[in-house]
Scaffold this active site. Sequence first.
Site, PDB file in Angstrom:
ATOM      1  N   GLY A  25      85.951 -20.411  95.067  1.00 10.66           N
ATOM      2  CA  GLY A  25      84.780 -19.537  94.972  1.00 10.66           C
ATOM      3  C   GLY A  25      84.035 -19.516  96.280  1.00 10.66           C
ATOM      4  O   GLY A  25      84.508 -20.025  97.303  1.00 10.66           O
ATOM      5  N   GLY A  26      82.846 -18.942  96.249  1.00  8.02           N
ATOM      6  CA  GLY A  26      82.055 -18.817  97.464  1.00  8.02           C
ATOM      7  C   GLY A  26      81.670 -20.158  98.057  1.00  8.02           C
ATOM      8  O   GLY A  26      81.366 -20.248  99.247  1.00  8.02           O
ATOM      9  N   MET A  27      81.657 -21.221  97.236  1.00  9.44           N
ATOM     10  CA  MET A  27      81.260 -22.539  97.719  1.00  9.44           C
ATOM     11  C   MET A  27      82.459 -23.362  98.206  1.00  9.44           C
ATOM     12  O   MET A  27      82.279 -24.486  98.662  1.00  9.44           O
ATOM     13  CB  MET A  27      80.545 -23.313  96.609  1.00  9.44           C
ATOM     14  CG  MET A  27      79.196 -22.726  96.232  1.00  9.44           C
ATOM     15  SD  MET A  27      78.017 -22.805  97.580  1.00  9.44           S
ATOM     16  CE  MET A  27      76.557 -22.228  96.712  1.00  9.44           C
ATOM     17  N   VAL A  30      88.620 -25.952  95.158  1.00  7.03           N
ATOM     18  CA  VAL A  30      88.622 -27.200  94.397  1.00  7.03           C
ATOM     19  C   VAL A  30      90.063 -27.577  94.038  1.00  7.03           C
ATOM     20  O   VAL A  30      90.849 -26.727  93.587  1.00  7.03           O
ATOM     21  CB  VAL A  30      87.786 -27.068  93.110  1.00  7.03           C
ATOM     22  CG1 VAL A  30      87.789 -28.392  92.339  1.00  7.03           C
ATOM     23  CG2 VAL A  30      86.364 -26.661  93.442  1.00  7.03           C
ATOM     24  N   ASP A 139      71.797 -21.919  91.599  1.00  7.56           N
ATOM     25  CA  ASP A 139      72.982 -21.089  91.328  1.00  7.56           C
ATOM     26  C   ASP A 139      73.570 -21.430  89.957  1.00  7.56           C
ATOM     27  O   ASP A 139      74.780 -21.622  89.817  1.00  7.56           O
ATOM     28  CB  ASP A 139      74.027 -21.297  92.437  1.00  7.56           C
ATOM     29  CG  ASP A 139      75.082 -20.195  92.436  1.00  7.56           C
ATOM     30  OD1 ASP A 139      74.804 -19.101  91.899  1.00  7.56           O
ATOM     31  OD2 ASP A 139      76.178 -20.415  92.984  1.00  7.56           O
TER      32      ASP A 139
END
Length: 867
Positions: A25-27, A30, A139
């Site tokens: 994702g944007g972060m 994983v 978020d």
Amino acid sequence: MNAVRPLSEGERVGEYQILARVGAGGMGVVYRALDLKLQRTVALKFLPEDLVQNPDQKEHFLREARTASALDHPNIGVIHGIEQTGDGRTFIVMAYYDGETLARKLLGGPLSVEQATDIAIQMARGLSEAHAHAIVHRDIKPSNVIITHHNVAKIVDFGLARAVSNISTTRSLGTSGTIGYMSPEQSLGKLVDQRSDIWALGTVMAEMCTGRNPFERESAPATIVAILNEPPQLPEQLPIELRGIIYRTLSKDAATRYSSCSEILTDLEGFRSQLTPGVQTRRSSRASSALKDSIGHASLRMLEGGGRKAKTAWWIAGIAAAAVLVVAGVIPGVRNRLFGHREEHIAVLPFENVGQNSANEAVSEGLVDSLTSRLSNLDSGGQSLWIVPASEVRRQKVMDPVAARRDLGATLAVKGSILRDGKDIRLTVNLIDTKTLRQIGSVALEDRAGDLASLQDEAVARVAQLMHIKVTAAMLRDAGGSVAPAAYEDYLNALGYMQRYDKPGNLDLALNALNNAVKTDPQFALGFAALGQAYQLKYVVDQNPKWMDEAAANCQHALELDSRLPAAYVTLGRMHEDTGKYDLAAQEFQKALDLNPRDADALNGIGGTYEKAGRLKDAEAAFQKAIALRNDDWAEYNALGLFYDRQGKYSQSVAQFQRAAELTPDNAQVYSNLAAVYIDTSDAKVIPKAEEALKKSIELSPSYAAYANLGMLYSQEKRYPDSAAATEKALSLNDKNYRVWENLAIAYEQLNQQEKASAAREHELGLVEADAKIQPKDAELQSFLGLLYAQKKMAEQADSHLQTALALSGEDQAVLENVAEAYEDLGRRKQAMEYIQKALAKGYPMESIKMNPAWAKLLADPNFRPK
């Protein structure tokens, strides 16, 4: 953001062996990995390289992540540590949870009420722990919540949103968070606190219950527009208590949301305790057609036997009251005073129009207001002054220093004269000690070019010197900078006309004068502000939407020329109020108060927005503070009286109107409002007082509000011929108020004049439909329109407006009563009972229900057991 290099299964990263990639994702990306040292499964989150690309950014991120890693709670994902690869890539080592994200779980459709409530409670517990450590997630969304196989909710990614917010400007709109879950303040890029997490939790709760995000639209800008302006849509299958919790978490105004997650927990756990296992387990349909909820607006009519609570009375009276308050904002002389010790109490007395030139009368009137305003500006310099409002001087007809001391308590009086000979203006201003009647000093000024603004600046400065007050340029800025003499003369003329806006034609004369003023001097900021206020007042008087456009354009232009004009912000606030945009109204009133914390008009305005938001104590405090600032101005007592009436505090309301009547015994509006409160009490003992007050009002100045209230009073007494006659008279003066048409229709129905009744109702419906377009966020208006459609058996149209009203104000007793009545009209007895019980619990009087024929069948239903 740049992506990190993908890792392969079996590859080693330090003490960890990659098992599989589990998400991105944007972060970051994983991976599920094996901790070779401790032989446990962990999750490794590799962060985008540009998040930690220089030492400062990296240190900031590490600080945020360390703070988040200190959190230890069953509903927060555990962070084991922060490490780096040999080539400098940063990753977070987190506990690995065997389960699925809430986002994946929702792919199967909405959850049961029990499931959604349980997950929401767990999320609230986790957030409460984080907020207790001053950590805001920023978020919250379904993909950041993991549901384990044991149904434990784990919130992950704490600290990352803030890190990205402070380092990167590449996120949507330059803000942290995910569009669709961001709070209104977060969407606008403002500073956020725990209440933004609370908003996001509410959004997730709605999504769990309906299967879709309540604000998601076809594009990011459209989504943000929905977040800022549109109410959430919740299905009627949801229990009303749960809907109420979600609505409160999704209040557009952060101040009216839950202030803490502990408050949400109390309500959610209380709701869960009421659930019966196995009963409320059905899923809500994802189809938009299933998102139907009903509410209603108090139908605001008196029916046979007394009818329902006569809220029409105060609402009608409130229109004229709003006009008065707007005028108070228009006239700069009606302004602020200091609290505490008052060394000087100054009254500006009427100026002599030397030569009795009729063309100069309005200028002389406006001069009093303008000088009062400029002297009031000295107050902002921290001086111990108290300037008597010009309106109060006029009301008490104070003409000389003796009366100023006796009637107003003034220690000083400003008195003068104006002589005009062509363009030549001679202005004389005298400062007089009202106790000794000694003339402290005199100022004689002349300007052959007719520049009244400059003359007044000089006069105020000279008078201030006589009082040993140092005057700065900022204190004399009330004219909006230098201004053309002819423009300022028109401005003064307009102020004079607006003082008596109640006289036919005066408001139009004021508009003409102000339009001429800004045409003569296009840089005249104060002229544009006054013009905006005059147009807004014009809208209040005749409800034509075009005046709102004119008002907005002129106020915005005034602020472009000078952004420090409180009156312009007050007008914009009142315009937002008129269209039901209470969040925006509060912002404008606050801007005015930031410029001048003692602006009584802004305080009255923000008091109204607090009331709409349910912050009743704050609302009352604001109205009372306005009175403290202008305690000899009837309009402030009038505003507080209306507030108390709306809250059902009738004795307190009566006391305020009686005080206003003492201050202005010739004030027709006050007597009309006082009568309205008597009517609202539904107390037969005070009906004679109401009739007496209304007749007094009409004797002083016939008005449509007084006639309309008299018509309602007669209806309450079953004097239907008299009711129809009085209401017809009201409509002959103003036919734009749908509630008066409603009352007329009822009178005709009771007189068996069905053709007239039907015509009145059709006219009423057209007005309500038009008003609902102008004020889409007015819950009572929307619910009333839904009720009208329900009465006409137009179920689909009714549901749409009732659903909107519930989303806007699902706790309002009048709204709830109309929800119930609408359902009863549509043949939905079970839902009608549910909502009428809620209305009763919120304080709606059982006596009013018994008197309303619409409830006759429900009252006879053996299943109806009022609590």
